[in-house]
Design a protein around this motif. Sequence first.
Motif, PDB file in Angstrom:
ATOM      1  N   VAL A   1      42.871  22.130  48.826  1.00 23.88           N
ATOM      2  CA  VAL A   1      43.190  22.566  47.407  1.00 23.88           C
ATOM      3  C   VAL A   1      42.599  22.754  46.391  1.00 23.88           C
ATOM      4  CG1 VAL A   1      44.684  23.322  45.765  1.00 23.88           C
ATOM      5  CG2 VAL A   1      46.051  22.876  48.347  1.00 23.88           C
ATOM      6  N   ALA A   2      42.182  21.445  46.136  1.00 24.19           N
ATOM      7  CA  ALA A   2      41.342  20.822  44.657  1.00 24.19           C
ATOM      8  C   ALA A   2      40.022  21.649  44.218  1.00 24.19           C
ATOM      9  CB  ALA A   2      41.044  19.797  44.719  1.00 24.19           C
ATOM     10  N   ALA A   3      39.504  21.516  46.579  1.00 21.81           N
ATOM     11  CA  ALA A   3      38.111  22.250  46.316  1.00 21.81           C
ATOM     12  C   ALA A   3      38.622  23.871  46.216  1.00 21.81           C
ATOM     13  CB  ALA A   3      37.831  22.518  47.510  1.00 21.81           C
ATOM     14  N   GLU A   4      39.568  24.561  46.658  1.00 20.78           N
ATOM     15  CA  GLU A   4      39.454  25.552  46.555  1.00 20.78           C
ATOM     16  C   GLU A   4      39.523  26.046  45.435  1.00 20.78           C
ATOM     17  OE1 GLU A   4      42.991  26.978  48.773  1.00 20.78           O
ATOM     18  OE2 GLU A   4      41.604  26.786  50.713  1.00 20.78           O
ATOM     19  N   GLY A   5      40.762  25.660  44.584  1.00 20.67           N
ATOM     20  CA  GLY A   5      41.172  26.078  42.917  1.00 20.67           C
ATOM     21  C   GLY A   5      39.714  25.310  42.182  1.00 20.67           C
ATOM     22  N   GLU A   6      38.247  24.661  42.940  1.00 26.06           N
ATOM     23  CA  GLU A   6      37.560  24.650  41.999  1.00 26.06           C
ATOM     24  C   GLU A   6      36.269  26.262  42.397  1.00 26.06           C
ATOM     25  OE1 GLU A   6      33.264  21.559  42.011  1.00 26.06           O
ATOM     26  OE2 GLU A   6      35.268  20.915  42.370  1.00 26.06           O
ATOM     27  N   ARG A   7      35.823  26.870  43.116  1.00 26.24           N
ATOM     28  CA  ARG A   7      35.806  27.311  44.025  1.00 26.24           C
ATOM     29  C   ARG A   7      36.258  28.554  43.195  1.00 26.24           C
ATOM     30  NH1 ARG A   7      35.840  24.994  48.901  1.00 26.24           N
ATOM     31  NH2 ARG A   7      37.546  26.693  49.663  1.00 26.24           N
ATOM     32  N   GLY A   8      37.806  28.707  43.027  1.00 26.24           N
ATOM     33  CA  GLY A   8      37.724  30.067  42.308  1.00 26.24           C
ATOM     34  C   GLY A   8      37.352  30.174  40.918  1.00 26.24           C
ATOM     35  N   ALA A   9      37.817  28.749  39.706  1.00 24.56           N
ATOM     36  CA  ALA A   9      37.717  28.875  38.656  1.00 24.56           C
ATOM     37  C   ALA A   9      35.501  28.720  38.513  1.00 24.56           C
ATOM     38  CB  ALA A   9      37.451  27.108  38.138  1.00 24.56           C
ATOM     39  N   GLN A  10      34.656  28.218  39.536  1.00 32.61           N
ATOM     40  CA  GLN A  10      33.371  28.808  39.242  1.00 32.61           C
ATOM     41  C   GLN A  10      33.378  29.859  39.472  1.00 32.61           C
ATOM     42  OE1 GLN A  10      31.448  26.081  42.204  1.00 32.61           O
ATOM     43  NE2 GLN A  10      31.561  24.546  41.185  1.00 32.61           N
ATOM     44  N   ALA A  11      33.608  30.716  40.571  1.00 36.22           N
ATOM     45  CA  ALA A  11      33.931  32.848  40.807  1.00 36.22           C
ATOM     46  C   ALA A  11      34.157  33.375  39.655  1.00 36.22           C
ATOM     47  CB  ALA A  11      34.830  32.221  42.106  1.00 36.22           C
ATOM     48  N   LEU A  12      35.461  32.952  38.776  1.00 34.25           N
ATOM     49  CA  LEU A  12      36.181  33.591  38.176  1.00 34.25           C
ATOM     50  C   LEU A  12      35.209  33.105  36.419  1.00 34.25           C
ATOM     51  CD1 LEU A  12      38.228  34.258  36.137  1.00 34.25           C
ATOM     52  CD2 LEU A  12      39.764  33.017  34.965  1.00 34.25           C
ATOM     53  N   ALA A  13      34.272  31.876  36.904  1.00 33.92           N
ATOM     54  CA  ALA A  13      33.878  31.825  35.631  1.00 33.92           C
ATOM     55  C   ALA A  13      32.393  32.322  35.340  1.00 33.92           C
ATOM     56  CB  ALA A  13      32.682  30.020  35.179  1.00 33.92           C
ATOM     57  N   SER A  14      31.348  33.385  36.288  1.00 33.42           N
ATOM     58  CA  SER A  14      30.666  33.674  37.276  1.00 33.42           C
ATOM     59  C   SER A  14      30.887  35.103  36.765  1.00 33.42           C
ATOM     60  CB  SER A  14      30.612  33.220  38.575  1.00 33.42           C
ATOM     61  OG  SER A  14      29.425  34.809  38.977  1.00 33.42           O
ATOM     62  N   ARG A  15      31.967  35.850  37.488  1.00 32.87           N
ATOM     63  CA  ARG A  15      32.835  37.090  36.554  1.00 32.87           C
ATOM     64  C   ARG A  15      32.296  36.998  35.082  1.00 32.87           C
ATOM     65  NH1 ARG A  15      36.229  35.931  41.017  1.00 32.87           N
ATOM     66  NH2 ARG A  15      37.315  35.928  39.639  1.00 32.87           N
ATOM     67  N   GLU A  16      33.091  36.371  34.549  1.00 30.07           N
ATOM     68  CA  GLU A  16      33.128  36.169  33.146  1.00 30.07           C
ATOM     69  C   GLU A  16      32.097  36.240  32.286  1.00 30.07           C
ATOM     70  OE1 GLU A  16      35.652  36.897  31.659  1.00 30.07           O
ATOM     71  OE2 GLU A  16      37.395  37.554  33.202  1.00 30.07           O
ATOM     72  N   ALA A  17      31.029  35.236  32.963  1.00 28.63           N
ATOM     73  CA  ALA A  17      29.767  35.101  32.250  1.00 28.63           C
ATOM     74  C   ALA A  17      28.640  36.811  32.555  1.00 28.63           C
ATOM     75  CB  ALA A  17      28.832  33.854  33.170  1.00 28.63           C
ATOM     76  N   ALA A  18      29.201  37.318  33.636  1.00 25.92           N
ATOM     77  CA  ALA A  18      28.467  38.615  34.087  1.00 25.92           C
ATOM     78  C   ALA A  18      28.958  39.107  32.927  1.00 25.92           C
ATOM     79  CB  ALA A  18      29.417  38.969  35.750  1.00 25.92           C
ATOM     80  N   ARG A  19      30.301  39.646  33.167  1.00 30.96           N
ATOM     81  CA  ARG A  19      31.190  40.344  31.913  1.00 30.96           C
ATOM     82  C   ARG A  19      30.468  40.737  30.814  1.00 30.96           C
ATOM     83  NH1 ARG A  19      34.215  44.288  31.264  1.00 30.96           N
ATOM     84  NH2 ARG A  19      35.962  44.235  29.004  1.00 30.96           N
ATOM     85  N   ALA A  20      30.150  38.918  30.023  1.00 31.91           N
ATOM     86  CA  ALA A  20      29.907  38.982  28.851  1.00 31.91           C
ATOM     87  C   ALA A  20      28.366  39.455  28.743  1.00 31.91           C
ATOM     88  CB  ALA A  20      29.874  36.850  28.973  1.00 31.91           C
ATOM     89  N   GLU A  21      27.571  39.519  29.822  1.00 30.91           N
ATOM     90  CA  GLU A  21      25.890  40.307  29.566  1.00 30.91           C
ATOM     91  C   GLU A  21      25.652  40.763  30.191  1.00 30.91           C
ATOM     92  OE1 GLU A  21      21.940  40.334  29.695  1.00 30.91           O
ATOM     93  OE2 GLU A  21      23.526  38.511  29.607  1.00 30.91           O
ATOM     94  N   GLN A  22      26.725  42.134  30.520  1.00 26.81           N
ATOM     95  CA  GLN A  22      27.086  43.199  31.081  1.00 26.81           C
ATOM     96  C   GLN A  22      27.717  43.913  29.435  1.00 26.81           C
ATOM     97  OE1 GLN A  22      30.246  44.781  33.113  1.00 26.81           O
ATOM     98  NE2 GLN A  22      28.868  46.451  33.904  1.00 26.81           N
ATOM     99  N   LEU A  23      28.727  43.104  28.616  1.00 23.36           N
ATOM    100  CA  LEU A  23      28.212  43.561  27.069  1.00 23.36           C
ATOM    101  C   LEU A  23      27.218  43.294  25.703  1.00 23.36           C
ATOM    102  CD1 LEU A  23      32.749  42.290  26.613  1.00 23.36           C
ATOM    103  CD2 LEU A  23      31.691  44.318  27.106  1.00 23.36           C
TER     104      LEU A  23
END
Length: 114
Positions: free
Chosen positions: A40-62
């Motif tokens: 569960v912790a590993a899945e949560g970490e992967r989810g958090a990393q994916a979310l951070a990656s999406r947010e970084a991509a969105r910030a770059e797009q903006l």
Amino acid sequence: ALQAKNKEVEDRCSVFGRRAEAAETALDTERVRAASASKVAAEGERGAQALASREAARAEQLAARARDAEARAEAAAELARASKESEARATAEKARAESEAARVAASAATKARQ
């Protein structure tokens, strides 16, 4: 008496055996729980990393959109300056043409009087 002592020792061994089996079962249960928690912790970490990656991509797009809008604003300002300069040149040309027409008319009028 020896048989009674043997029986007592056997009973104690049996009790210790059951306790050891119970402890082993509890240990196995805790191992399963730990593995599940780790998963569960590993899945949560992967989810958090994916979310951070999406947010970084969105910030770059903006940021790219902001740079594009700034470039368009600069181009529009340059076009406005060029348009004003063109308009000023056209006005000056018109004034020169009117001045030339007036000079030619005055010259023609002067010649007509003579």
